[in-house]
Scaffold this motif. Structure first.
Motif, mmCIF file in Angstrom:
data_model
loop_
_atom_site.group_PDB
_atom_site.id
_atom_site.type_symbol
_atom_site.label_atom_id
_atom_site.label_comp_id
_atom_site.label_asym_id
_atom_site.label_seq_id
_atom_site.Cartn_x
_atom_site.Cartn_y
_atom_site.Cartn_z
ATOM 1 N N ARG A 7 0.827 -1.213 0.000
ATOM 2 C CA ARG A 7 0.000 0.000 0.000
ATOM 3 C C ARG A 7 0.854 1.253 0.000
ATOM 4 N NH1 ARG A 7 -1.618 3.268 4.094
ATOM 5 N NH2 ARG A 7 -3.556 4.479 3.801
ATOM 6 N N THR A 8 1.948 1.218 0.732
ATOM 7 C CA THR A 8 2.804 2.399 0.818
ATOM 8 C C THR A 8 3.426 2.721 -0.529
ATOM 9 O OG1 THR A 8 3.302 1.972 3.143
ATOM 10 C CG2 THR A 8 4.836 3.373 1.926
ATOM 11 N N VAL A 9 3.907 1.692 -1.247
ATOM 12 C CA VAL A 9 4.467 1.924 -2.581
ATOM 13 C C VAL A 9 3.395 2.459 -3.514
ATOM 14 C CG1 VAL A 9 5.444 0.787 -4.620
ATOM 15 C CG2 VAL A 9 6.366 0.296 -2.354
ATOM 16 N N ASN A 10 2.168 1.957 -3.387
ATOM 17 C CA ASN A 10 1.078 2.476 -4.218
ATOM 18 C C ASN A 10 0.850 3.960 -3.967
ATOM 19 O OD1 ASN A 10 0.688 -0.082 -5.264
ATOM 20 N ND2 ASN A 10 -0.974 -0.604 -3.868
ATOM 21 N N LEU A 11 0.909 4.372 -2.705
ATOM 22 C CA LEU A 11 0.745 5.795 -2.380
ATOM 23 C C LEU A 11 1.927 6.612 -2.905
ATOM 24 C CD1 LEU A 11 -0.644 5.531 1.263
ATOM 25 C CD2 LEU A 11 -1.853 6.478 -0.714
ATOM 26 N N LEU A 12 3.131 6.041 -2.802
ATOM 27 C CA LEU A 12 4.298 6.729 -3.338
ATOM 28 C C LEU A 12 4.191 6.890 -4.848
ATOM 29 C CD1 LEU A 12 7.295 5.177 -1.341
ATOM 30 C CD2 LEU A 12 6.586 7.564 -1.364
ATOM 31 N N GLY A 125 10.114 0.007 -0.675
ATOM 32 C CA GLY A 125 9.797 -0.919 -1.753
ATOM 33 C C GLY A 125 10.197 -2.344 -1.413
ATOM 34 N N ASP A 126 9.814 -3.286 -2.283
ATOM 35 C CA ASP A 126 10.092 -4.709 -2.085
ATOM 36 C C ASP A 126 11.170 -5.168 -3.056
ATOM 37 O OD1 ASP A 126 7.849 -4.982 -0.249
ATOM 38 O OD2 ASP A 126 6.562 -4.830 -2.025
ATOM 39 N N ASP A 127 12.217 -5.797 -2.538
ATOM 40 C CA ASP A 127 13.311 -6.252 -3.391
ATOM 41 C C ASP A 127 12.824 -7.185 -4.495
ATOM 42 O OD1 ASP A 127 15.185 -4.804 -2.042
ATOM 43 O OD2 ASP A 127 15.948 -6.473 -0.849
ATOM 44 N N GLU A 128 11.951 -8.124 -4.133
ATOM 45 C CA GLU A 128 11.547 -9.142 -5.099
ATOM 46 C C GLU A 128 10.591 -8.617 -6.169
ATOM 47 O OE1 GLU A 128 8.788 -9.643 -1.489
ATOM 48 O OE2 GLU A 128 10.822 -9.004 -1.960
ATOM 49 N N PRO A 178 -0.811 12.522 -1.097
ATOM 50 C CA PRO A 178 -0.705 11.085 -0.788
ATOM 51 C C PRO A 178 0.371 10.770 0.248
ATOM 52 C CG PRO A 178 -0.869 11.423 -3.163
ATOM 53 C CD PRO A 178 -0.654 12.778 -2.548
ATOM 54 N N LEU A 179 1.371 11.623 0.348
ATOM 55 C CA LEU A 179 2.458 11.368 1.296
ATOM 56 C C LEU A 179 2.015 11.529 2.743
ATOM 57 C CD1 LEU A 179 5.321 13.258 -0.589
ATOM 58 C CD2 LEU A 179 4.884 10.790 -0.565
ATOM 59 N N LEU A 180 0.904 12.206 2.944
ATOM 60 C CA LEU A 180 0.394 12.382 4.304
ATOM 61 C C LEU A 180 -0.084 11.063 4.905
ATOM 62 C CD1 LEU A 180 -1.636 15.701 3.827
ATOM 63 C CD2 LEU A 180 0.693 15.434 4.710
ATOM 64 N N ARG A 181 -0.290 10.051 4.066
ATOM 65 C CA ARG A 181 -0.781 8.750 4.533
ATOM 66 C C ARG A 181 0.302 7.665 4.505
ATOM 67 N NH1 ARG A 181 -6.292 8.350 4.787
ATOM 68 N NH2 ARG A 181 -6.212 6.096 4.380
ATOM 69 N N THR A 182 1.539 8.062 4.250
ATOM 70 C CA THR A 182 2.649 7.103 4.254
ATOM 71 C C THR A 182 3.404 7.213 5.573
ATOM 72 O OG1 THR A 182 4.115 8.707 3.157
ATOM 73 C CG2 THR A 182 2.892 7.179 1.747
ATOM 74 N N PRO A 183 4.144 6.168 5.950
ATOM 75 C CA PRO A 183 4.808 6.170 7.258
ATOM 76 C C PRO A 183 6.065 7.052 7.283
ATOM 77 C CG PRO A 183 5.327 4.153 6.088
ATOM 78 C CD PRO A 183 4.302 4.871 5.256
#
Length: 386
Positions: A7-12, A125-128, A178-183
């Motif tokens: 979800r975080t990558v989607n927001l990014l 992000g995810d390495d894989e 959107p960055l307001l909802r990321t960690p």
């Protein structure tokens, strides 16, 4: 499509897509508007080189500020700071005070934003799935680039630069939402071995900066002049390129995640080299220039995932992701500024525009060697599927 589950990558990526409206609609007209505003081509290129040198000087401040405020806060701050350059761009009228102020403001905004954004994306992000995630990001960015340059070109011709660049300003500010909802991501005050771990990424970005000097900045001048300095035609050429780019973005990211990084390097940079040569040949010919620009978008869809999969993965494995990207972005500044100054000197000496474009091939050669070294021991970052 497990790479959509983050979800975080989607927001990014949502942030990046909104921000892309400002980039494809405002920044893409940066060079061309300066030319129309009476800034000579060698001075235009030198101005961008000065922006990069300013970024290089400011960049050491990023780490202590991010240690204090956190990575997300700095990405948001950088996003807002980059918005201020567009109203200043609209006021430039030849070489003078406003151009100097624009150089300073652009240096500050770009420094804060790009160092922290890349570090933030690499951390979360995810390495894989990194090749897929970057591919999705670049695919939608290409589609965003269909409408934005057409709208900016129309506004420039019909209502003038203040209206056109106000659009870029608004979208740049909106992209922070959107960055307001990321960690938030905290950064350690001290880290050992950070600089040594950054050297491979720095070398990649020195080469990338040199490539972009000719491939992007000199080419924008060549394309604009080939189209008789028509903003609408220029915007249309960018929109066509975005359509082509949107078609091809996802393919190579999947190829890298499947374990074929070395092969991806050959595909990406073989294609890229041919496009550079075509752009050099196309200078002065409107039809061929539009074709070369469109193919360039496809080349970028191959180029970006190949390069950034390696960079983001190295960053995440480094002792400090932020310090890694501060160092690598500094490498980009040096490579870009060097290429721009060389291209500006070539134009000043009376050499044709295509000379500056072909200079990018030296960076491509260096990039191929560096990426083959990265992917060869671990072909394409092979990870077990989740």
């Amino acid at each position: 499509m497990t790479y959509f589950r983050n979800r975080t990558v989607n927001l990014l990526n949502l942030h990046y897509w909104i921000h892309a409206v400002a980039v494809t609609g405002g920044s893409a007209f940066f060079v061309t508007y300066l030319l129309k505003a009476g800034v000579p081509a060698p001075v235009t290129l030198s101005s961008f080189a000065l922006i990069l040198l300013g970024r290089f000087l400011i960049r050491p401040l990023i780490v202590p500020l991010t240690v204090r405020w956190g990575m997300r806060s700095m990405v948001i701050t950088g996003t807002l700071l980059t918005a201020f350059q567009f109203p200043l761009l609209a006021e430039v009228d030849g070489v003078g005070t406003m151009l100097a102020l624009l150089i300073v403001v652009a240096s500050v905004g770009d420094t804060v934003y790009w160092s922290t954004y890349h570090a933030y994306f690499a951390t979360l992000g995810d390495d894989e799935h990194r090749g897929h995630q970057i591919g999705v990001r670049e695919a939608v960015t290409a589609l965003v680039g269909v409408v934005s340059p057409l709208m900016t070109g129309f506004l420039l011709v019909t209502y003038g630069p203040r209206a056109a660049f106000s659009l870029a300003t608004i979208f740049c500010i909106a992209s922070a939402l959107p960055l307001l909802r990321t960690p938030e991501v905290r950064v350690a005050r001290t880290v050992s071995g950070a600089f040594r771990a950054s050297v491979p990424g720095m070398l990649l970005f020195v080469a990338d900066g040199w490539i972009m000097a000719g491939y992007v900045f000199v080419w924008q001048i060549a394309l604009f002049t080939s189209l008789n300095e028509d903003f609408l035609a220029y915007g249309g050429a960018l929109a066509l390129a975005a359509i082509i780019g949107g078609i091809g973005s996802l393919t190579l990211g999947r190829h890298i995640d499947a374990g074929h990084g070395s092969r991806a390097v050959i595909y990406a940079f073989g294609t890229f080299s041919l496009i550079i040569v075509l752009r050099a040949v196309a200078t002065g010919d409107a039809t061929v220039a539009v074709l070369a620009n469109a193919l360039g978008a496809l080349g970028a869809c191959l180029y970006v995932p190949t390069l950034m999969t390696a960079v983001y993965t190295q960053a995440k494995r480094a002792p400090c992701t932020l310090r890694f990207h501060v160092a690598t972005e500094g490498g980009w500044d040096i490579g870009g500024a060097s290429g721009l100054f060389c291209a500006a000197l070539a134009l000043h000496l009376g050499l044709p525009l295509w000379t500056g474009i072909l200079m990018s091939l030296f960076g491509v050669a260096a990039m191929v060697v560096l990426l083959q070294r990265y992917y060869a021991p671990r072909p394409g970052l092979t990870y077990p599927s989740p």
